[in-house]
Design an enzyme around this catalytic site. Sequence first.
Site, short mmCIF file in Angstrom:
data_model
loop_
_atom_site.label_atom_id
_atom_site.label_comp_id
_atom_site.label_asym_id
_atom_site.label_seq_id
_atom_site.Cartn_x
_atom_site.Cartn_y
_atom_site.Cartn_z
N ARG A 162 12.03 -13.51 -6.98
CA ARG A 162 11.18 -12.34 -6.79
C ARG A 162 11.83 -11.40 -5.77
O ARG A 162 12.33 -11.85 -4.75
CB ARG A 162 9.80 -12.76 -6.29
CG ARG A 162 8.87 -11.59 -6.05
CD ARG A 162 7.49 -12.05 -5.66
NE ARG A 162 7.43 -12.73 -4.38
CZ ARG A 162 7.51 -12.13 -3.20
NH1 ARG A 162 7.66 -10.82 -3.12
NH2 ARG A 162 7.45 -12.83 -2.09
N GLY B 82 -7.62 -13.88 -2.86
CA GLY B 82 -6.49 -13.12 -2.32
C GLY B 82 -6.40 -11.79 -3.06
O GLY B 82 -7.38 -11.33 -3.65
N LEU B 83 -5.21 -11.18 -3.04
CA LEU B 83 -5.08 -9.87 -3.67
C LEU B 83 -5.48 -9.92 -5.14
O LEU B 83 -6.22 -9.06 -5.62
CB LEU B 83 -3.65 -9.36 -3.53
CG LEU B 83 -3.27 -8.92 -2.13
CD1 LEU B 83 -1.81 -8.49 -2.09
CD2 LEU B 83 -4.15 -7.77 -1.65
N ALA B 84 -5.01 -10.93 -5.87
CA ALA B 84 -5.32 -10.99 -7.30
C ALA B 84 -6.81 -11.27 -7.51
O ALA B 84 -7.48 -10.58 -8.28
CB ALA B 84 -4.47 -12.06 -7.98
N GLY B 85 -7.33 -12.28 -6.82
CA GLY B 85 -8.71 -12.68 -7.03
C GLY B 85 -9.72 -11.65 -6.57
O GLY B 85 -10.66 -11.32 -7.29
N ARG C 114 16.95 -12.06 -1.92
CA ARG C 114 16.63 -13.19 -1.05
C ARG C 114 17.42 -14.45 -1.39
O ARG C 114 17.89 -15.16 -0.50
CB ARG C 114 15.13 -13.49 -1.16
CG ARG C 114 14.32 -12.37 -0.59
CD ARG C 114 12.85 -12.56 -0.79
NE ARG C 114 12.15 -11.49 -0.08
CZ ARG C 114 10.84 -11.35 -0.05
NH1 ARG C 114 10.06 -12.19 -0.71
NH2 ARG C 114 10.29 -10.37 0.63
N GLU D 160 0.28 -14.96 -7.94
CA GLU D 160 1.35 -15.96 -7.75
C GLU D 160 1.08 -17.22 -8.57
O GLU D 160 2.00 -17.97 -8.89
CB GLU D 160 1.47 -16.31 -6.26
CG GLU D 160 2.71 -17.16 -5.95
CD GLU D 160 2.85 -17.51 -4.47
OE1 GLU D 160 2.11 -16.96 -3.64
OE2 GLU D 160 3.73 -18.33 -4.15
N HIS E 97 9.07 -19.94 0.62
CA HIS E 97 8.19 -18.80 0.83
C HIS E 97 7.27 -18.51 -0.34
O HIS E 97 6.09 -18.23 -0.18
CB HIS E 97 9.07 -17.58 1.11
CG HIS E 97 8.29 -16.32 1.35
ND1 HIS E 97 7.30 -16.25 2.30
CD2 HIS E 97 8.34 -15.10 0.77
CE1 HIS E 97 6.78 -15.02 2.29
NE2 HIS E 97 7.38 -14.32 1.37
N SER F 127 9.71 -10.56 8.50
CA SER F 127 9.75 -9.72 7.30
C SER F 127 11.17 -9.32 6.88
O SER F 127 12.03 -9.04 7.70
CB SER F 127 8.97 -8.43 7.56
OG SER F 127 9.22 -7.51 6.52
#
Lengths: 659, 248
Positions: free
Chosen positions: A457, A43-46, A331, A447, A423, A285
Amino acid sequence: MSVLNSKIPAGPLADKWKNHKNSIRLVNPANKRSIDVIVVGTGLAGASAAASLAEMGYKVKAFCFQDSPRRAHSIAAQGGINAAKNYRNDGDSVHRLFYDTIKGGDYRSREANVHRLAEVSVNIIDQCVAQGVPFAREYGGLLDNRSFGGVQVSRTFYAKGQTGQQLLLGAYSALSRQVSVGQVKMYHRHEMLDVVMIDGKARGIIARNLVTGELERHSAHAVLLCTGGYGNVFFLSTNAMGSNVTATWKAHRKGAYFANPCFTQIHPTCIPVSGDYQSKLTLMSESLRNDGRIWVPKKQNDTRRPVDIPEEERDYYLERRYPAFGNLVPRDVASRAAKERCDAGYGVGQSKMAVYLDYASAIQRYGTLEANKLGESQPSAQRITELGTQVVASKYGNLFEMYEKITGDNPYETPMRIYPAVHYTMGGLWVDYNLMSNLPGLFVLGEANFSDHGANRLGASALMQGLADGYFVVPYTLGDYLADDIRTGSISTNDPAFDEAEKSVQDQINRLMNIGGSKSVDYFHKALGKIMWDKCGMARSEEGLKQAISEIQALREEFYAQVRVPGSANEMNPELEKAIRVADFLELGELMCYDALNRNESCGGHFREEYQTEDGEALRNDEEYSYVAAWEYGHGKAPILHKEDLNFENVKPSTRSYK
Amino acid sequence: MRLNLKIWRQKSAKANGKMVDYTLNEVNPEMSFLEMMDVLNQQLVEWGDEPVAFDHDCREGICGMCSMFINGRAHGPMTGTTTCQLHMRHFKDGDTIVIEPWRAAAFPVIKDLMVDRSAFDRIIQAGGYVSVNTGSAPDANALPIPKENADMAFDAATCIGCGACVATCKNASAMLFVGAKISQLSLLPQGQPEREERAIRMVEQMDKEGFGNCTNTGACEVECPKGISIENIARMNREYLKAKIAQK
């Protein structure tokens, strides 16, 4: 003295990261070529970590369970990514982003980590634009921004409702470039099933090739887990079907501490559950709260169509309770307020577990502005609606379409029905300032770690954290750790630790295949999800949590006696994949309840019914609970708690007020 | 609702496959298509049969993993919709539904409805990127991009890589997929330095993977769940031609 050393650098907050970068050790380019790094998850991090480390010269092996690294669930993030660019000239700054994130997290995160996140946020946007990420732009050609919950500036960069997709495809393209030059070896349809520890250091993984069922051994000098969150413990969540806790849970069983597992985020604006067959929930969203207004009827059990309910008989409860932030409260606050109204009997729709998100006034407002812009002096009501609908469609079109596909209702004409859903998980493996867990050589990003969001968050901060960790934090901090490994040479997969790890994975697979019960994996997953949602969801109590713990223990026993996994282990077998993941969720769920039970306060996403103010707001207890709860695996007994005290030197914890 | 399903079953890449009939009672019209498949699989597990293997993940139409050919159409009867976003309210009681995997030489079947789309990854690896290392980027607003170009690039960039374009094309052409990426990067200033090389390398990789050519039937554009325009194929051809002429 705590066993946990967060390794936060000394010095003033704003200089910590800069000084740390200047003083940590480096690995020279020639030595990087002889060092292997495993990255689990793309994902974004990996993907960003794998690409960046490969660019620097490390030999990287990357793993994902999907059929392509481009499918990771970061792709589904809709709204945007925060950065303290202050392109709006509205008073934003690194300090403000830091402050908002600490406050939004209800003072349960580390100051130093969050400040670093705010600092590197500006570099992320630059990097993504350079990769060709098509962010939304204004007519002058410069980048556009929108605002998100819990803040009073516009600092969110976006690409319609598909920001996650565009950022992930950017990171995926950088990763693909490194695959093409041979710096990254990509293993898709592979799932990590254990981490291998040699002489106290993480030195490899056992992965299952999902196509052939073979178990494979992969060695490296360091292992990075970038495997996302564990929201699917609730069965119904906005996560992808395959999102799971297995990689981090296996590491936890090997000794890595799991921090703040009970901090889960329930997102306020999701499409409500429609039936028992439901497999997942779909998020609408948070950006919709920019323009939409949330309301319920003032009368209980009002069955009139929403358009027939006159203005004075509507309760815009967020605007009423929180006039300063209105529909843009964080949230956790918005979710609890929706639950409060529905529990009190004001819910709408068939199930009565939904509230309205209404765009009628936004359509009128935008329509009038647009008519003025076009010089139409006396537009008809119909013309205003037409123009306003066009503007709303240009901003949120794809979200409205998605809503209509799922529900069959047209949200331009009738308000959307929404309800909170699981979520994101703020908890995760404990890491120090360098993103390393308490197991040397095991790093955790995005995450999957616990580090930056505290108990709640803020919107558009997950993308920011994933990319910060992968592009701008771990490329520095990993070198400091690997500086000791330049003479180690490659790690042998014949080490007894690999034999042992592979055997334990094989034993677990054999055990699951041989139960031969009568119930499907999903049966147990749904049962676990219901326990978690009812007793460890939006509101928790001591009594409920204690019940949940014994119910989960009983369910786990039933699972190992009654589950049926068809097919064989030596082939593509999606039921076996699910069984392995659910077995881990059945342990995680119990730990979450222990953590929630231990935390005798309400903060952020963790709301204990016993601890609330007179008007129903969360009641934090800074005296006793201003710490990170990091849990050691109990090996069949109760988990063991370790505390990392949180010290606030720059921001004074106060009661969060959005009134 | 009661449905008759005809589903392609194939044990592995090497095994022969066949269509198998199933009947499903009590299908709720509010279910998604994949939830209907979940219900079928639950029954199969309880009966002691092997469930139908199919790819799926996000179930919100963005990951591009789901991939069923339903009644002769990629992702089923609704336009602009992935299989996971297709709902049973679009079918009628008593309907027969034929479900097959993507069929293309470059997408071999792994099992049942699951296919191997790694050819797409290799095409992106051939040049679907901007060569920029982490840390070397200038300020994001240093280079203004006309909104029109940014919007066009965005529209091309919304491709989810599902492969419906290939599955639906009688030539199994991947040109909509490849054209979308070439377009996105050729429309942006960041994509200019490698523009020509990119077009040549991606097109050559596409050919090497065994995808067919475009004969302008336009089926890909119709079936694309994200509405990627066939103009991207025209732009790809132009980019490729220009690059070939300029090639030293």
